[in-house]
Design a protein around this motif. Structure first.
Motif, PDB file in Angstrom:
ATOM      1  N   LEU A   1       0.857  -1.186   0.056  1.00  0.00           N
ATOM      2  CA  LEU A   1      -0.029   0.059  -0.037  1.00  0.00           C
ATOM      3  C   LEU A   1       0.884   1.447  -0.194  1.00  0.00           C
ATOM      4  O   LEU A   1       0.488   2.169  -0.621  1.00  0.00           O
ATOM      5  N   VAL A   2       1.948   1.151   0.699  1.00  0.00           N
ATOM      6  CA  VAL A   2       2.779   2.226   0.741  1.00  0.00           C
ATOM      7  C   VAL A   2       3.385   2.421  -0.519  1.00  0.00           C
ATOM      8  O   VAL A   2       3.351   3.906  -1.042  1.00  0.00           O
ATOM      9  N   PHE A   3       3.986   1.457  -1.199  1.00  0.00           N
ATOM     10  CA  PHE A   3       4.645   1.754  -2.512  1.00  0.00           C
ATOM     11  C   PHE A   3       3.573   2.160  -3.622  1.00  0.00           C
ATOM     12  O   PHE A   3       4.055   3.080  -4.466  1.00  0.00           O
ATOM     13  N   LEU A   4       2.418   1.777  -3.468  1.00  0.00           N
ATOM     14  CA  LEU A   4       1.447   2.323  -4.344  1.00  0.00           C
ATOM     15  C   LEU A   4       0.922   3.557  -4.286  1.00  0.00           C
ATOM     16  O   LEU A   4       0.303   4.178  -5.223  1.00  0.00           O
ATOM     17  N   ASN A   5       1.147   4.195  -3.107  1.00  0.00           N
ATOM     18  CA  ASN A   5       0.949   5.634  -2.953  1.00  0.00           C
ATOM     19  C   ASN A   5       2.000   6.436  -2.778  1.00  0.00           C
ATOM     20  O   ASN A   5       1.655   7.705  -2.468  1.00  0.00           O
ATOM     21  N   LYS A   6       3.188   6.129  -3.236  1.00  0.00           N
ATOM     22  CA  LYS A   6       4.347   7.150  -3.031  1.00  0.00           C
ATOM     23  C   LYS A   6       4.270   8.218  -4.004  1.00  0.00           C
ATOM     24  O   LYS A   6       4.605   9.239  -3.767  1.00  0.00           O
ATOM     25  N   LYS A   7       3.660   7.883  -5.382  1.00  0.00           N
ATOM     26  CA  LYS A   7       3.697   9.062  -6.219  1.00  0.00           C
ATOM     27  C   LYS A   7       2.502   9.836  -5.820  1.00  0.00           C
ATOM     28  O   LYS A   7       2.873  11.223  -6.124  1.00  0.00           O
ATOM     29  N   LEU A   8       1.413   9.413  -5.311  1.00  0.00           N
ATOM     30  CA  LEU A   8       0.321  10.412  -5.109  1.00  0.00           C
ATOM     31  C   LEU A   8       0.892  11.251  -3.822  1.00  0.00           C
ATOM     32  O   LEU A   8       0.825  12.486  -3.840  1.00  0.00           O
ATOM     33  N   TYR A   9       1.677  10.661  -2.851  1.00  0.00           N
ATOM     34  CA  TYR A   9       1.909  11.298  -1.735  1.00  0.00           C
ATOM     35  C   TYR A   9       2.873  12.417  -2.175  1.00  0.00           C
ATOM     36  O   TYR A   9       3.087  13.778  -1.638  1.00  0.00           O
ATOM     37  N   ALA A  10       3.603  12.120  -3.064  1.00  0.00           N
ATOM     38  CA  ALA A  10       4.953  12.901  -3.573  1.00  0.00           C
ATOM     39  C   ALA A  10       4.266  14.382  -4.353  1.00  0.00           C
ATOM     40  O   ALA A  10       4.857  15.583  -4.147  1.00  0.00           O
ATOM     41  N   THR A  11       3.095  14.225  -4.760  1.00  0.00           N
ATOM     42  CA  THR A  11       2.657  15.381  -5.409  1.00  0.00           C
ATOM     43  C   THR A  11       1.241  16.119  -4.637  1.00  0.00           C
ATOM     44  O   THR A  11       0.758  16.654  -5.082  1.00  0.00           O
ATOM     45  N   SER A  12       1.106  15.573  -3.321  1.00  0.00           N
ATOM     46  CA  SER A  12       0.041  16.048  -2.507  1.00  0.00           C
ATOM     47  C   SER A  12       0.580  17.261  -1.470  1.00  0.00           C
ATOM     48  O   SER A  12       1.664  17.358  -1.347  1.00  0.00           O
ATOM     49  N   SER A  13      -0.722  17.747  -1.238  1.00  0.00           N
ATOM     50  CA  SER A  13      -0.176  18.876  -0.164  1.00  0.00           C
ATOM     51  C   SER A  13      -0.120  18.373   1.032  1.00  0.00           C
ATOM     52  O   SER A  13      -0.210  17.178   1.426  1.00  0.00           O
ATOM     53  N   LYS A  14       0.407  19.131   2.328  1.00  0.00           N
ATOM     54  CA  LYS A  14       0.595  18.523   3.561  1.00  0.00           C
ATOM     55  C   LYS A  14      -0.668  18.070   4.105  1.00  0.00           C
ATOM     56  O   LYS A  14      -0.763  16.791   4.736  1.00  0.00           O
ATOM     57  N   PHE A  15      -1.788  18.553   4.163  1.00  0.00           N
ATOM     58  CA  PHE A  15      -3.060  18.113   4.602  1.00  0.00           C
ATOM     59  C   PHE A  15      -3.652  16.766   4.134  1.00  0.00           C
ATOM     60  O   PHE A  15      -3.850  16.002   4.535  1.00  0.00           O
ATOM     61  N   ASP A  16      -3.236  16.555   2.667  1.00  0.00           N
ATOM     62  CA  ASP A  16      -3.632  15.523   1.876  1.00  0.00           C
ATOM     63  C   ASP A  16      -2.578  14.210   2.240  1.00  0.00           C
ATOM     64  O   ASP A  16      -2.997  13.150   2.372  1.00  0.00           O
ATOM     65  N   LYS A  17      -1.549  14.877   2.384  1.00  0.00           N
ATOM     66  CA  LYS A  17      -0.479  13.703   2.715  1.00  0.00           C
ATOM     67  C   LYS A  17      -0.794  12.986   4.158  1.00  0.00           C
ATOM     68  O   LYS A  17      -0.763  11.757   4.137  1.00  0.00           O
ATOM     69  N   LEU A  18      -1.389  13.794   5.040  1.00  0.00           N
ATOM     70  CA  LEU A  18      -1.723  13.165   6.322  1.00  0.00           C
ATOM     71  C   LEU A  18      -3.164  12.130   6.051  1.00  0.00           C
ATOM     72  O   LEU A  18      -3.234  11.271   6.873  1.00  0.00           O
ATOM     73  N   LYS A  19      -3.915  12.486   5.263  1.00  0.00           N
ATOM     74  CA  LYS A  19      -4.874  11.891   4.838  1.00  0.00           C
ATOM     75  C   LYS A  19      -4.598  10.627   4.099  1.00  0.00           C
ATOM     76  O   LYS A  19      -5.352   9.313   4.294  1.00  0.00           O
ATOM     77  N   ILE A  20      -3.709  10.571   3.277  1.00  0.00           N
ATOM     78  CA  ILE A  20      -3.136   9.478   2.718  1.00  0.00           C
ATOM     79  C   ILE A  20      -2.661   8.214   3.815  1.00  0.00           C
ATOM     80  O   ILE A  20      -2.780   7.282   3.793  1.00  0.00           O
ATOM     81  N   SER A  21      -1.855   8.887   4.617  1.00  0.00           N
ATOM     82  CA  SER A  21      -1.278   8.010   5.922  1.00  0.00           C
ATOM     83  C   SER A  21      -2.251   7.288   6.491  1.00  0.00           C
ATOM     84  O   SER A  21      -2.349   6.260   6.629  1.00  0.00           O
ATOM     85  N   LYS A  22      -3.274   8.288   6.929  1.00  0.00           N
ATOM     86  CA  LYS A  22      -4.553   7.556   7.902  1.00  0.00           C
ATOM     87  C   LYS A  22      -5.137   6.514   6.994  1.00  0.00           C
ATOM     88  O   LYS A  22      -5.683   5.810   7.414  1.00  0.00           O
ATOM     89  N   ALA A  23      -5.482   6.815   5.859  1.00  0.00           N
ATOM     90  CA  ALA A  23      -6.006   5.868   5.115  1.00  0.00           C
ATOM     91  C   ALA A  23      -5.571   4.519   4.690  1.00  0.00           C
ATOM     92  O   ALA A  23      -5.887   3.290   4.949  1.00  0.00           O
ATOM     93  N   ILE A  24      -4.308   4.562   4.702  1.00  0.00           N
ATOM     94  CA  ILE A  24      -3.576   3.261   4.603  1.00  0.00           C
ATOM     95  C   ILE A  24      -3.566   2.659   6.062  1.00  0.00           C
ATOM     96  O   ILE A  24      -3.591   1.387   6.020  1.00  0.00           O
ATOM     97  N   VAL A  25      -3.243   3.262   6.941  1.00  0.00           N
ATOM     98  CA  VAL A  25      -3.299   2.743   8.480  1.00  0.00           C
ATOM     99  C   VAL A  25      -4.940   2.006   8.641  1.00  0.00           C
ATOM    100  O   VAL A  25      -5.146   0.838   8.943  1.00  0.00           O
TER     101      VAL A  25
END
Length: 83
Positions: free
Chosen positions: A2-26
């Motif tokens: 899940l982390v690998f699949l979301n790295k590209k999205l994470y790289a292009t996201s805002s700080k707020f959205d980055k936290l949302k991505i981490s929370k969604a993975i957890v």
């Protein structure tokens, strides 16, 4: 994975959205019965959501310099092909 699949999205996201991505993975890991564990005195303990979010964010950040560089190169090639 899940982390690998979301790295590209994470790289292009805002700080707020980055936290949302981490929370969604957890949340996804936990919904499938997964745990985030730490060993203490030869016993495993769940680290809780806050630390799991932090650890997931750390894993997502690993390799971000290379990912951003690759994205910039892809964008430059795309712009060249349009001119």
């Amino acid at each position: 994975k899940l982390v690998f699949l979301n790295k590209k999205l994470y790289a292009t996201s805002s700080k707020f959205d980055k936290l949302k991505i981490s929370k969604a993975i957890v949340r996804a890991v936990r919904e499938k019965g997964g745990h985030f564990l730490e060993m203490k005195d030869k016993l495993y303990f769940d680290i809780g959501d806050k630390r799991a979010w932090d650890k997931t964010s750390q894993a997502l950040r690993e390799g971000q310099t290379e990912i951003r560089k690759r994205l910039e190169q892809e964008e430059a090639r795309w712009k060249e092909s349009k001119s």
